[in-house]
Design a protein around this motif. Structure first.
Motif, PDB file in Angstrom:
ATOM      1  N   HIS A 160       0.829  -1.212   0.000  1.00 17.05           N
ATOM      2  CA  HIS A 160       0.000   0.000   0.000  1.00 17.05           C
ATOM      3  C   HIS A 160       0.867   1.267   0.000  1.00 17.05           C
ATOM      4  CE1 HIS A 160      -4.351  -0.674   0.258  1.00 17.05           C
ATOM      5  NE2 HIS A 160      -4.084  -1.820   0.885  1.00 17.05           N
ATOM      6  N   SER A 161       1.979   1.245   0.775  1.00 15.69           N
ATOM      7  CA  SER A 161       2.812   2.460   0.883  1.00 15.69           C
ATOM      8  C   SER A 161       3.334   2.893  -0.478  1.00 15.69           C
ATOM      9  CB  SER A 161       4.026   2.243   1.795  1.00 15.69           C
ATOM     10  OG  SER A 161       3.772   1.286   2.757  1.00 15.69           O
ATOM     11  N   THR A 162       3.935   1.933  -1.207  1.00 19.94           N
ATOM     12  CA  THR A 162       4.510   2.278  -2.515  1.00 19.94           C
ATOM     13  C   THR A 162       3.401   2.639  -3.503  1.00 19.94           C
ATOM     14  OG1 THR A 162       6.288   0.734  -2.044  1.00 19.94           O
ATOM     15  CG2 THR A 162       6.102   1.477  -4.314  1.00 19.94           C
ATOM     16  N   SER A 164       0.529   4.071  -2.907  1.00 19.25           N
ATOM     17  CA  SER A 164       0.004   5.434  -2.713  1.00 19.25           C
ATOM     18  C   SER A 164       1.081   6.492  -2.941  1.00 19.25           C
ATOM     19  CB  SER A 164      -0.663   5.582  -1.347  1.00 19.25           C
ATOM     20  OG  SER A 164       0.300   5.517  -0.346  1.00 19.25           O
ATOM     21  N   SER A 165       2.331   6.221  -2.514  1.00 16.19           N
ATOM     22  CA  SER A 165       3.395   7.215  -2.713  1.00 16.19           C
ATOM     23  C   SER A 165       3.654   7.471  -4.193  1.00 16.19           C
ATOM     24  CB  SER A 165       4.699   6.760  -2.063  1.00 16.19           C
ATOM     25  OG  SER A 165       4.491   6.480  -0.710  1.00 16.19           O
ATOM     26  N   HIS A 166       3.627   6.399  -4.989  1.00 18.30           N
ATOM     27  CA  HIS A 166       3.961   6.520  -6.421  1.00 18.30           C
ATOM     28  C   HIS A 166       2.740   6.599  -7.327  1.00 18.30           C
ATOM     29  CE1 HIS A 166       8.386   5.604  -6.361  1.00 18.30           C
ATOM     30  NE2 HIS A 166       8.050   5.171  -5.149  1.00 18.30           N
ATOM     31  N   LYS A 167       1.550   6.604  -6.726  1.00 19.95           N
ATOM     32  CA  LYS A 167       0.310   6.605  -7.517  1.00 19.95           C
ATOM     33  C   LYS A 167       0.316   5.465  -8.542  1.00 19.95           C
ATOM     34  CE  LYS A 167      -0.656  11.454  -6.898  1.00 19.95           C
ATOM     35  NZ  LYS A 167      -0.687  12.784  -7.422  1.00 19.95           N
ATOM     36  N   HIS A 221      -4.173   5.400  -6.544  1.00 18.48           N
ATOM     37  CA  HIS A 221      -3.488   4.102  -6.471  1.00 18.48           C
ATOM     38  C   HIS A 221      -4.538   2.998  -6.270  1.00 18.48           C
ATOM     39  CE1 HIS A 221      -4.143   4.813  -2.177  1.00 18.48           C
ATOM     40  NE2 HIS A 221      -4.024   3.496  -2.032  1.00 18.48           N
TER      41      HIS A 221
END
Ligand code: F6P
Length: 337
Positions: A160-162, A164-167, A221
Motif C-alpha cells: 500500500h505504501s509504494t 500510494s506514494s507513487h500513484k 493508487h
C-alpha cells in the motif's frame, strides 16, 4: 499399538505441530509406539523410517516445513492403481514389515486421494488435512491457511505504501491454483480494491474501469490481488497480461509482486499451531477407537471426521455467494466480473 506418520505433498506451516499433536498424544495419553516415515509415501515404500519419542517431538511446535520431509505422491499413487497387483503388494508389504497398526497421512488433496486408495487396499489409515490453499473437501479449514493469509495480508499492507506514494496500481499474486481462498481472505483483510479468483474468472475491462473510477474519485493508487490460478483463455497465467493491460488501458504505472513460496514457509500462526495440535490429537482418538479410513476435519467449528472416500477427488472452491464476496461487493470492491 504401533502407528506410522508421514507428510506428503507441498510443505506448509503447521505440519510439525501436527506431527507433535499426533505423536505426543499417542505416546503420552494412549501409550502407543510412533514411527516417523521420511520423505512422504516413497519413504513407506523404501522403509525409510525411525521411531519418534517425546524428545524428538519436542521443540518442533513453531517450526515451519516438516521434520519428516515430504515428496509428491503421484508415482506412488500410480503403483496403487496399477493393473499389476505386485505393485500395490509392495506397498502393503512395506506397511506390514514396519509392523504398523495404522498410518497417519498428513497432506493435501492428492494425499487424501492416495490415503483413500491405501484404505481400499485394506490398510488402516487416517488422513489429516494440510494445505495453505484451504481447498480440501469436507473440512471448513485446513492448517497452514491462516498463516498464509497472515503473510499475504502483511505483504499487501506493505505494498500500500509504494502504491500510494507513487500513484501506482499494484498487482499482488498469491498462491491458489484452483481455489482462491488466500486471495479472497488476504485481499479482503488487506483492503484490496480488486480481487480476482480462479473460480470467478475476470473481465479485464471491469478491472480497468474500477481503477479509472478510483482515479476519477481522487484515488490515484489501486491494489489488485490475484490468485495464481487465474488464467487467460489459452490457460497462461493472467498476472503478466494484466500488468501490461492495466498500464496500457488506464495510463497508471503498474507493478506486479508474486509472493510465491514465501506464503508456505516459516513459523505457523498461533491459530494454525492450535488447529494442527487439535486435529493431530483427534487422529489418535480415532485410532484408539479403531475408526480407520477417515480424514480428521473441522465441521461446524468443531473437530470431527469424515470418510476418506467422501473427500477423495473433490475440491472445496470459493462460491460466488460467499459472505466475504457479498460484503466486498457491498463496499465497492471489484471481483473483476
Ligand atoms: O501448497 C499448495 C501450493 O502452494 C499451490 O498453491 C501451488 O500451486 C503449489 O502448491 C506449488 O507447489 P510445488 O511447486 O511445490 O509443486
Amino acid at each position: 499399538m504401533r502407528i506410522g506418520i508421514l507428510s506428503s505433498g507441498g510443505d506448509c506451516p503447521g505440519i510439525n505441530a501436527t506431527i507433535r499433536g499426533v505423536g505426543k498424544t499417542a505416546i503420552v495419553h494412549y501409550g502407543m509406539e510412533v514411527i516417523g516415515i521420511h520423505g512422504g509415501f516413497s519413504g513407506l515404500l523404501n522403509r525409510d523410517a525411525a521411531p519418534l519419542d517425546e524428545d524428538s517431538l519436542s521443540g518442533i511446535l513453531n517450526l515451519g516445513g516438516t521434520i519428516l520431509g515430504t515428496s509428491r505422491e503421484k508415482g506412488f499413487r500410480e503403483l496403487l492403481t496399477s493393473v499389476n497387483q505386485e505393485d500395490s503388494c509392495r506397498i502393503t508389504q512395506a506397511y506390514h514389515e514396519l509392523g504398523l497398526d495404522c498410518l497417519v497421512c498428513i497432506g493435501g488433496n492428492g494425499t487424501q486421494k492416495t490415503t483413500n486408495l491405501l484404505a481400499q487396499h485394506g490398510l488402516n489409515v487416517i488422513g489429516l488435512p494440510k494445505t495453505i490453499d484451504n481447498d480440501i473437501w469436507g473440512t471448513e479449514i485446513t492448517f497452514g491457511f491462516d498463516t498464509a493469509v497472515n503473510i499475504a495480508t502483511e505483504a499487501i499492507d506493505r505494498l500500500h505504501s509504494t502504491a500510494s506514494s507513487h500513484k501506482r496500481a499494484m498487482l499482488v499474486e498469491v498462491m491458489g491454483h484452483r481455489a482462491g481462498w488466500i486471495a479472497l481472505y488476504a485481499g479482503m483483510a488487506g483492503g484490496a480494491d480488486v480481487i480476482l479468483l480462479p473460480e470467478l474468472g475476470f473481465n479485464a475491462e471491469v478491472v480497468n474501469e474500477t481503477i479509472r473510477e478510483r482515479v476519477r474519485s481522487g484515488k490515484h493508487h489501486s491494489i489488485v490481488v490475484i490468485a495464481e490460478g487465474v488464467r487467460m483463455p489459452d490457460k497462461s497465467k493472467a498476472t503478466d497480461y494484466l500488468m501490461q493491460e492495466i498500464e496500457a488501458s488506464t495510463g497508471i504505472e503498474t507493478r506486479a509482486t508474486v509472493l510465491g513460496y514465501i506464503q508456505r514457509g516459516g513459523t505457523p500462526s498461533p491459530f494454525d499451531r492450535n488447529l494442527a495440535t487439535q486435529l493431530g490429537g483427534y487422529a489418535t482418538e480415532l485410532i484408539a477407537r479403531g475408526e480407520f479410513g477417515r480424514m480428521v476435519c473441522v465441521k461446524n467449528g468443531c473437530v470431527d471426521s469424515i470418510p476418506l472416500e467422501e473427500v477423495a477427488g473433490k475440491l472445496k472452491l470459493v462460491t460466488p455467494d460467499h459472505d466475504l464476496i457479498l460484503q466486498g461487493k457491498h463496499m465497492g470492491i471489484s471481483f473483476g466480473i
